[in-house]
Scaffold this motif. Sequence first.
Motif, PDB file in Angstrom:
ATOM      1  N   GLY A 382       0.832  -1.205   0.000  1.00 54.76           N
ATOM      2  CA  GLY A 382       0.000   0.000   0.000  1.00 54.76           C
ATOM      3  C   GLY A 382       0.861   1.246   0.000  1.00 54.76           C
ATOM      4  N   ASP A 383       1.513   1.527  -1.125  1.00 53.13           N
ATOM      5  CA  ASP A 383       2.574   2.543  -1.146  1.00 53.13           C
ATOM      6  C   ASP A 383       2.082   3.976  -1.311  1.00 53.13           C
ATOM      7  N   ILE A 420       1.307 -15.610  -6.919  1.00 47.97           N
ATOM      8  CA  ILE A 420       2.072 -15.973  -8.115  1.00 47.97           C
ATOM      9  C   ILE A 420       2.835 -14.783  -8.690  1.00 47.97           C
ATOM     10  N   GLY A 421       2.841 -13.645  -7.975  1.00 51.53           N
ATOM     11  CA  GLY A 421       3.617 -12.489  -8.408  1.00 51.53           C
ATOM     12  C   GLY A 421       3.601 -11.413  -7.344  1.00 51.53           C
ATOM     13  N   TRP A 422       4.600 -10.533  -7.402  1.00 45.56           N
ATOM     14  CA  TRP A 422       4.739  -9.440  -6.439  1.00 45.56           C
ATOM     15  C   TRP A 422       4.720  -8.094  -7.153  1.00 45.56           C
ATOM     16  N   CYS A 423       4.137  -7.103  -6.488  1.00 45.40           N
ATOM     17  CA  CYS A 423       4.089  -5.744  -7.032  1.00 45.40           C
ATOM     18  C   CYS A 423       4.355  -4.755  -5.902  1.00 45.40           C
ATOM     19  N   PRO A 424       5.593  -4.288  -5.735  1.00 44.67           N
ATOM     20  CA  PRO A 424       5.907  -3.399  -4.608  1.00 44.67           C
ATOM     21  C   PRO A 424       5.244  -2.030  -4.677  1.00 44.67           C
ATOM     22  N   LEU A 425       5.085  -1.476  -5.891  1.00 47.29           N
ATOM     23  CA  LEU A 425       4.610  -0.099  -6.041  1.00 47.29           C
ATOM     24  C   LEU A 425       3.465  -0.044  -7.037  1.00 47.29           C
ATOM     25  N   ASN A 426       2.679   1.016  -6.966  1.00 45.80           N
ATOM     26  CA  ASN A 426       1.521   1.177  -7.839  1.00 45.80           C
ATOM     27  C   ASN A 426       1.393   2.626  -8.298  1.00 45.80           C
TER      28      ASN A 426
END
Length: 621
Positions: A382-383, A420-426
């Motif tokens: 939650g960036d 099945i995947g990572w997303c640090p930023l949005n």
Amino acid sequence: MSVLDRLDPPSAPAGGPVPRPEYPRPQVVRDRWLNLNGSWEFEVDPGDSGLERGLRERPLTGTITVPFAPESELSGVENTDFLEAVWYRREVTIPADWAEVGDDAHVLLHFGAVDHDATVWVDGTEVVRHRGGFTPFTADLHGVAAPGETVTVVVRARDHRGIPQARGKQSGLYANKDCHYTRTTGIWQTVWMEPVPGASLRRPRITPDLGARAFDVRVPLTQNRRGHHVVVTVSDAEGVVASESTPAHLDLAPSVRVVLPAERVRPWSTKDPHLYGVEVELHDAAGDVVDAVRSYAGLRSVAIDGKAIRINGEPLFQRLVLDQGYWPESLMTAPSDAALLRDVELGLEAGFNGARLHQKVFEERYLYHADRLGYLVWGEFGDWGAGDFGRKDDHQKPTTSYVAEWLEALERDFSHPSIIGWCPLNETHQLLHDRITQLDDVTRAMFLATKLADPSRPVLDASGYSHRVLETDVWDSHHYEQDPEAFARDMAGLKDGEPWANRYDEGPISLPYRGQPYFCSEYGGIWWNPEEAAEVAGDDRSESWGYGQRVADEEEFHSRFAGLTDALLDDPLMFGYCYTQLTDVFQEQNGVYRFDRGEKLDVDRVRAVQVRPAAFEKGDD
């Protein structure tokens, strides 16, 4: 019998109803535990002067129901103003029989999540401080509190505005606006205790190796003692499948590889989400069990082949839905464990096979249900909150605390097969410069930290907008064009190596695309509220909010949804999509379901659009 039937200990101790009574950590289960949810003393500290005014030492003036945030209805407080600091206080009697874990018993005090900066005192002694509102932390009370004692726990949570802080979708304004929602301050996940011996197991890290028919289990320890050894046993419904052991005195995190017999191999998939039981034990020199935890694991693989992401070697099209994880009566905290399960079920009923968990690190029990039901998940941080959203200049300045908190999330969730995947930023918004900015530094730091913490899954450096890591595993875009024909034209560039990219008129915000797997990770967001008066139309956002031009009726919704979705299903190079969104959230009226999870439209028609084979699934290109 499923291996999960014996995973959870009793939900809550005797002595009356406890909110959110279920065991909060489903992949590291011990039998002895004490749920501390329920009534706590509580006081708002508007000037953050409570320490000077003696709030640490005296009774507090109000009460709150933990683990619900004071802004929420279920907390009993329901104060939605800015809360610069809040205080909690409770007396806790530690069960005397916890001494049975050994002469050197350590009592651990766990917090699932406290927003945003927390300091905890027990009987006046500071035992832990933590920054970050989405991730768990623990206080070891050894030397401060012991089994059989009654102690006073005091928590101060600070949630200052005006500084960079990972807030996710929490509104920076007094009121909700657009896609920003009511704030969460203080304790918002389960508080609990458990006893462990001095030499004990930390959270195991379970990595599946489908090709080798094995699980690699890394077992961090608090101490290494001669003669100790770690035993890992994998089971299925028929009983023990395989067991291996290794000495525990040579390595602070010994590793055990458990190879499964070929006839007992059953991969985890969306169609067959099979889970193995995993028991980890720490034995002493005499062979007696010193410490033990129960867990589970799924045997599955994630791989990249050109533009394809393959699950277990197969090109499974990812039909994802954006899930915000908010509830009207309890905000970011699910009102019950059943509510977490229901959100997964609602996604499946609408034809989605997974979710992008958006701008929030979800409660771990959500992942438990996704694991059980075979629901694909992209984990996200939650960036939002690092600057003024929407400006194009050098404004976004996430700090090192973003990296630290993200690493805590990775550590907690590493072993869940549904991820099945990572997303640090949005949606990082910043023009490319001829200099390296703070956003560049933190984006790269979070990408590299993710790859180091977990090399087994693909990493998307930033979802939509600013792709600032050239070697990011995955590329994507967010596109809320509402005309299906125009949307299809925009998406068609992937075949020529020029996929749709978010940008500004002033220039690019991403480094060049280099042929990575590509998907449209936000689209749709079709604005539809059946109850709005007929005269409220067009772009009037006084009553609700959504993307682009709202539809006139439900029939137009289904036509638009089918047209937009078909454009992505028909692209053989597109490995998936993510539709915005699962439910309405406050004023944002673009969900498949209502905010209260009630019916809003014909879900069977939404499902019918999605269940046909995607072009990606028909070939190997």
